[in-house]
Design a protein around this motif. Structure first.
Motif, PDB file in Angstrom:
ATOM      1  N   TYR A  43      -0.793 -10.737  -4.456  1.00 14.83           N
ATOM      2  CA  TYR A  43      -0.733  -9.716  -3.415  1.00 14.83           C
ATOM      3  C   TYR A  43      -0.293 -10.332  -2.093  1.00 14.83           C
ATOM      4  O   TYR A  43       0.516  -9.761  -1.373  1.00 14.83           O
ATOM      5  CB  TYR A  43      -2.090  -9.030  -3.247  1.00 14.83           C
ATOM      6  CG  TYR A  43      -1.973  -7.837  -2.342  1.00 14.83           C
ATOM      7  CD1 TYR A  43      -1.674  -6.598  -2.865  1.00 14.83           C
ATOM      8  CD2 TYR A  43      -2.091  -7.965  -0.965  1.00 14.83           C
ATOM      9  CE1 TYR A  43      -1.506  -5.504  -2.049  1.00 14.83           C
ATOM     10  CE2 TYR A  43      -1.924  -6.881  -0.136  1.00 14.83           C
ATOM     11  CZ  TYR A  43      -1.637  -5.654  -0.684  1.00 14.83           C
ATOM     12  OH  TYR A  43      -1.458  -4.576   0.139  1.00 14.83           O
ATOM     13  N   ARG A  45       2.857  -8.424  -2.076  1.00 16.13           N
ATOM     14  CA  ARG A  45       2.233  -7.134  -1.757  1.00 16.13           C
ATOM     15  C   ARG A  45       2.183  -6.256  -3.008  1.00 16.13           C
ATOM     16  O   ARG A  45       2.428  -5.059  -2.940  1.00 16.13           O
ATOM     17  CB  ARG A  45       2.980  -6.396  -0.642  1.00 16.13           C
ATOM     18  CG  ARG A  45       3.019  -7.128   0.663  1.00 16.13           C
ATOM     19  CD  ARG A  45       1.689  -7.037   1.386  1.00 16.13           C
ATOM     20  NE  ARG A  45       1.702  -7.797   2.635  1.00 16.13           N
ATOM     21  CZ  ARG A  45       1.366  -9.082   2.725  1.00 16.13           C
ATOM     22  NH1 ARG A  45       1.009  -9.751   1.655  1.00 16.13           N
ATOM     23  NH2 ARG A  45       1.353  -9.693   3.888  1.00 16.13           N
ATOM     24  N   ILE A  73      -0.090  -5.060  -6.333  1.00 17.57           N
ATOM     25  CA  ILE A  73      -1.339  -5.066  -7.094  1.00 17.57           C
ATOM     26  C   ILE A  73      -0.944  -5.292  -8.539  1.00 17.57           C
ATOM     27  O   ILE A  73      -0.418  -4.400  -9.198  1.00 17.57           O
ATOM     28  CB  ILE A  73      -2.095  -3.733  -6.979  1.00 17.57           C
ATOM     29  CG1 ILE A  73      -2.304  -3.354  -5.520  1.00 17.57           C
ATOM     30  CG2 ILE A  73      -3.438  -3.837  -7.684  1.00 17.57           C
ATOM     31  CD1 ILE A  73      -2.974  -2.016  -5.352  1.00 17.57           C
ATOM     32  N   ARG A 113       7.632  -0.107  -3.330  1.00 16.78           N
ATOM     33  CA  ARG A 113       6.502  -0.767  -3.972  1.00 16.78           C
ATOM     34  C   ARG A 113       5.948   0.010  -5.147  1.00 16.78           C
ATOM     35  O   ARG A 113       5.400  -0.559  -6.075  1.00 16.78           O
ATOM     36  CB  ARG A 113       5.412  -1.020  -2.936  1.00 16.78           C
ATOM     37  CG  ARG A 113       5.853  -1.980  -1.877  1.00 16.78           C
ATOM     38  CD  ARG A 113       4.919  -3.133  -1.792  1.00 16.78           C
ATOM     39  NE  ARG A 113       3.547  -2.691  -1.675  1.00 16.78           N
ATOM     40  CZ  ARG A 113       3.006  -2.238  -0.557  1.00 16.78           C
ATOM     41  NH1 ARG A 113       3.729  -2.177   0.526  1.00 16.78           N
ATOM     42  NH2 ARG A 113       1.750  -1.885  -0.526  1.00 16.78           N
ATOM     43  N   ILE A 114       6.100   1.344  -5.119  1.00 18.92           N
ATOM     44  CA  ILE A 114       5.562   2.128  -6.225  1.00 18.92           C
ATOM     45  C   ILE A 114       6.248   1.731  -7.531  1.00 18.92           C
ATOM     46  O   ILE A 114       5.620   1.732  -8.591  1.00 18.92           O
ATOM     47  CB  ILE A 114       5.715   3.640  -5.962  1.00 18.92           C
ATOM     48  CG1 ILE A 114       5.091   4.484  -7.070  1.00 18.92           C
ATOM     49  CG2 ILE A 114       7.160   4.037  -5.840  1.00 18.92           C
ATOM     50  CD1 ILE A 114       3.713   4.921  -6.797  1.00 18.92           C
ATOM     51  N   PHE A 125       4.567  -1.330  -8.747  1.00 25.06           N
ATOM     52  CA  PHE A 125       3.240  -0.965  -9.233  1.00 25.06           C
ATOM     53  C   PHE A 125       3.332  -0.350 -10.624  1.00 25.06           C
ATOM     54  O   PHE A 125       2.588  -0.713 -11.538  1.00 25.06           O
ATOM     55  CB  PHE A 125       2.600   0.017  -8.250  1.00 25.06           C
ATOM     56  CG  PHE A 125       1.317   0.610  -8.747  1.00 25.06           C
ATOM     57  CD1 PHE A 125       0.142  -0.090  -8.617  1.00 25.06           C
ATOM     58  CD2 PHE A 125       1.298   1.857  -9.342  1.00 25.06           C
ATOM     59  CE1 PHE A 125      -1.042   0.451  -9.087  1.00 25.06           C
ATOM     60  CE2 PHE A 125       0.123   2.396  -9.812  1.00 25.06           C
ATOM     61  CZ  PHE A 125      -1.049   1.696  -9.684  1.00 25.06           C
ATOM     62  N   ILE A 166      -7.814  -9.043   0.968  1.00 23.44           N
ATOM     63  CA  ILE A 166      -6.811  -9.380  -0.033  1.00 23.44           C
ATOM     64  C   ILE A 166      -5.706 -10.239   0.577  1.00 23.44           C
ATOM     65  O   ILE A 166      -5.301 -10.024   1.713  1.00 23.44           O
ATOM     66  CB  ILE A 166      -6.271  -8.118  -0.727  1.00 23.44           C
ATOM     67  CG1 ILE A 166      -5.487  -8.506  -1.959  1.00 23.44           C
ATOM     68  CG2 ILE A 166      -5.489  -7.247   0.208  1.00 23.44           C
ATOM     69  CD1 ILE A 166      -5.509  -7.483  -3.022  1.00 23.44           C
TER      70      ILE A 166
END
Lengths: 357, 297
Positions: B31, B35, B37, B94-95, B98, B238
């Motif tokens: 992370y 960045r 998860i 970022r999605i 993810f 984090i």
């Protein structure tokens, strides 16, 4: 008032679709009906996730929790007193709920409203968080709801779940709810509220500086989204007729995120299409788990193979089809006509959502 | 509760906490740099345990060969995942990253289901880990201190790598600013790969130790530890490695202690982590040791 060509076409398509549903409801067997119903339910899930992430930019992973609230409310409100007695043999049900039985419509609305209430309760503290912190906090809330469902035995029957929920959900209920959801959210995103939501997504600080009330708009996005997720949860409970807390693990949320990304972030019709493809696809893959023979080669059935293939396909879509099926565009009649006329001109009217990325 | 029971619970809590911490470090490193998860991290934990299991059962390797080998192999798998599923998406929203992580996680779990079988398998501890130790009236099996000591050694190695070596310095630079680090002549791809390798190795070690503590392994065993470890990483702030360790220990001890002091609440055990997380995030939105980042306009 002049009715435009596109409105007429939409109405026509809706009538044809209603006709199809009528025929389908009477002709197909329960297995196929169940798949078409599930398509509708996943569509609502994906559309609402799109509202909250695709339009508002709030990375919320609470969908499974909202769906659980809706499903349990609808189940408890539609089950007959005898069914409840049969279910709650370990711990008796709380007396207030024991004989309560509502018509399906009211049960759905109650499910939606309670989910919306829970959604706003979650949104209220979550408004202080951003990005991934919001994601993990909402995921946490959703898991807390699930743990509560396991432990509140007199209300939810705990880990045993509820069985024998009346199967009220049919194609008209499920797809009717999809049409209403699409209509409401599309209208909402076209108003000043919708523009405010998109402003929040693109730049929170700038939106606030321009006078957009962040808290109010985010709260509204959460509540509207949670309402329809609750409705979808209610439909789901009355479709599969057996629910237990495990149905609403965070895997459900992940699936919804996957579907929405496959359909395209910010495209409501894309979400619907992807949800249908996803549901149908999982069923089409079912035969590969049973034994089959190619020539002399006998392949034994491997349980779980379907999900392996599905995850590989999901990965391929994400890696090579990066904007999803529809990108940020919506289905529109204008574009359809252009497509058939063979014009490759992107009309600015049909591309009004295209400002993202 | 007697003092001895307290000691027993504390030892239990610390050993659970050190497992959370080991896994949390992988989350926090990835992370901090990307960045992202990395939701597949919990399944790396599962892989580590299974590779060790097959090394011992199928290839008859002694544990001191099988365990390190499992850690190395799993680290390799972590690198392959980064190369295949994350690197191509680095410049995208970022999605997408993810979702890719979620898809990898699905893939690993379902592959595990097909290859290893869905039924739980019994993981056999090496004999010396099953000796009962008496501390006053309290008794713990010897694997509890072994887990704590092994984790402590791994933490020390990690802290040395991050703070005292050139690669570690590059990793820290990367977590500040990827682009600038690249301009300084550092091969960012290679450093990101190294971080994944390190994180996966620690996750594999965590998985093996987890299987020693809870000797039933199944393809979904990584999900819960993964999620809890992620919470631990967020608790600690984090992106911050020391924070992740702290968060892990805190979570492990609190989880065990609440059940020990309030047995009525044991049904809610899985919810504690989230309640602590949400409360902490409300009062310190960046975690215990996280830096407050100024908003750039």
């Amino acid at each position: 008032m002049k009715i435009s060509r596109n409105t007429l076409l939409t109405l026509g398509a809706l009538i044809i679709f209603a006709g199809f549903l009528y025929v389908a409801q009477n002709m197909f067997n329960t297995y196929i009906l169940r798949i078409i119903n599930l398509c509708a339910i996943y569509s609502i899930f994906a559309i609402t996730f799109n509202l909250i992430y695709g339009y508002t930019g709030q990375f919320s992973l609470g969908h499974a929790g909202f769906a659980a609230v809706g499903a349990y409310v609808a189940a408890l409100l539609t089950m007959s007193a005898q069914q409840k007695e049969a279910n709650f043999f370990l711990t008796p049900i709380v007396p207030a709920l024991a004989t309560m039985q509502w018509p399906f419509l009211f049960a759905i609305i109650a499910a939606g409203l309670l989910a919306a209430l829970v959604g706003s309760l979650i949104a209220w503290p979550a408004l202080r968080l951003r990005g991934d912190y919001l994601a993990i906090a909402t995921l946490g809330f959703s898991e807390i709801i699930r743990v509560l469902l396991v432990n509140m035995q007199p209300v939810t029957n705990g880990a045993l779940g509820l069985k024998g929920i009346p199967p009220y959900t049919n194609l008209f209920w499920s797809w009717g709810c999809v049409v209403i959801t699409l209509f409401v959210i599309k209208r909402l995103t076209n108003t000043s509220y919708g523009r405010a939501l998109r402003a929040i997504r693109d730049d929170e600080v700038a939106a606030e500086a321009l006078g957009v009330q962040l808290a109010r708009h985010k709260l509204m996005a959460f509540a509207v989204s949670a309402f329809f997720v609750g409705v979808a949860g209610a439909l789901m409970a009355n479709l599969i007729s057996t629910i237990d807390p495990k149905v609403f693990l965070f895997f459900l949320t992940y699936q919804i995120v996957g579907i929405t990304v496959m359909g395209g972030m910010g495209s409501l019709t894309g979400s619907t299409i992807a949800a249908c493809l996803y549901t149908i696809f999982l069923e089409v893959l079912r035969p590969i788990e049973s034994p089959f023979t190619i020539g002399n080669l006998h392949v034994p059935g491997v349980p779980g193979m379907r999900m392996v293939l599905f995850s590989i396909l999901l990965l391929i879509v994400i890696l090579f089809y990066r904007h999803g099926l529809m990108g940020t565009r919506e289905f529109s009649w204008d574009r359809l006509f252009e497509f058939f006329r063979g014009k490759k001109k992107a009309s600015p009217l049909t591309n009004s959502e295209g400002e993202q990325e | 509760m007697t003092f001895d029971q307290f000691i027993q619970n504390l030892a239990n809590g610390i050993s659970l906490g050190s497992l959370y911490a080991l896994i949390a470090i992988g989350y926090t490193m990835v992370y901090g740099i990307l960045r992202l998860i990395n939701f597949a991290h919990g399944d790396i934990v599962m892989l580590g345990a299974y590779v060790a299991f097959y090394g011992v059962v199928m290839f008859m390797l002694p544990w001191w060969v099988a365990f390190p080998l499992a850690i190395i192999l799993t680290a390799g798998i972590g690198v392959i995942i980064e190369r295949a599923a994350y690197r191509p998406l680095r410049s995208f929203p970022r999605i997408n990253l993810f979702t890719s992580a979620v898809a990898v996680s699905f893939l690993l779990e379902n592959l595990g289901n097909v290859i290893f079988g869905g039924r739980p398998k019994a993981f056999e501890r090496p004999a010396f880990m099953d000796i009962a130790l008496q501390i006053g009236e309290a008794s713990v099996l010897s694997y509890t201190p072994i887990i704590i000591v092994t984790a402590a050694i791994l933490f020390a190695i990690l802290i040395y790598i991050v703070n005292r070596t050139k690669v570690g310095m590059a990793m820290r630079a990367l977590s500040k600013d990827i682009e600038t680090t690249g301009l300084m002549g550092i091969n960012t791809d290679r450093i990101i790969m190294f971080s994944f390798m390190l994180g996966s190795a620690l996750a594999a070690a965590g998985g093996i130790l987890w299987a020693i503590k809870f000797p039933q392994i199944n393809p979904l065993m990584g999900v819960m530890p993964g999620l809890k470890a992620f919470i631990a990483a967020v608790l600690g702030g984090i992106g911050n490695i020391t924070g992740a360790m702290l968060g892990g220990f805190l979570l492990g001890v609190v989880e065990i202690m609440i059940v020990a002091f309030f047995p009525d609440l044991s049904g809610y055990r899985d919810a504690f982590a989230y309640v602590i997380l949400i409360l902490l995030l409300l009062f310190r939105p960046t975690g215990i040791m996280g830096e407050v980042q100024a908003e750039k306009v």
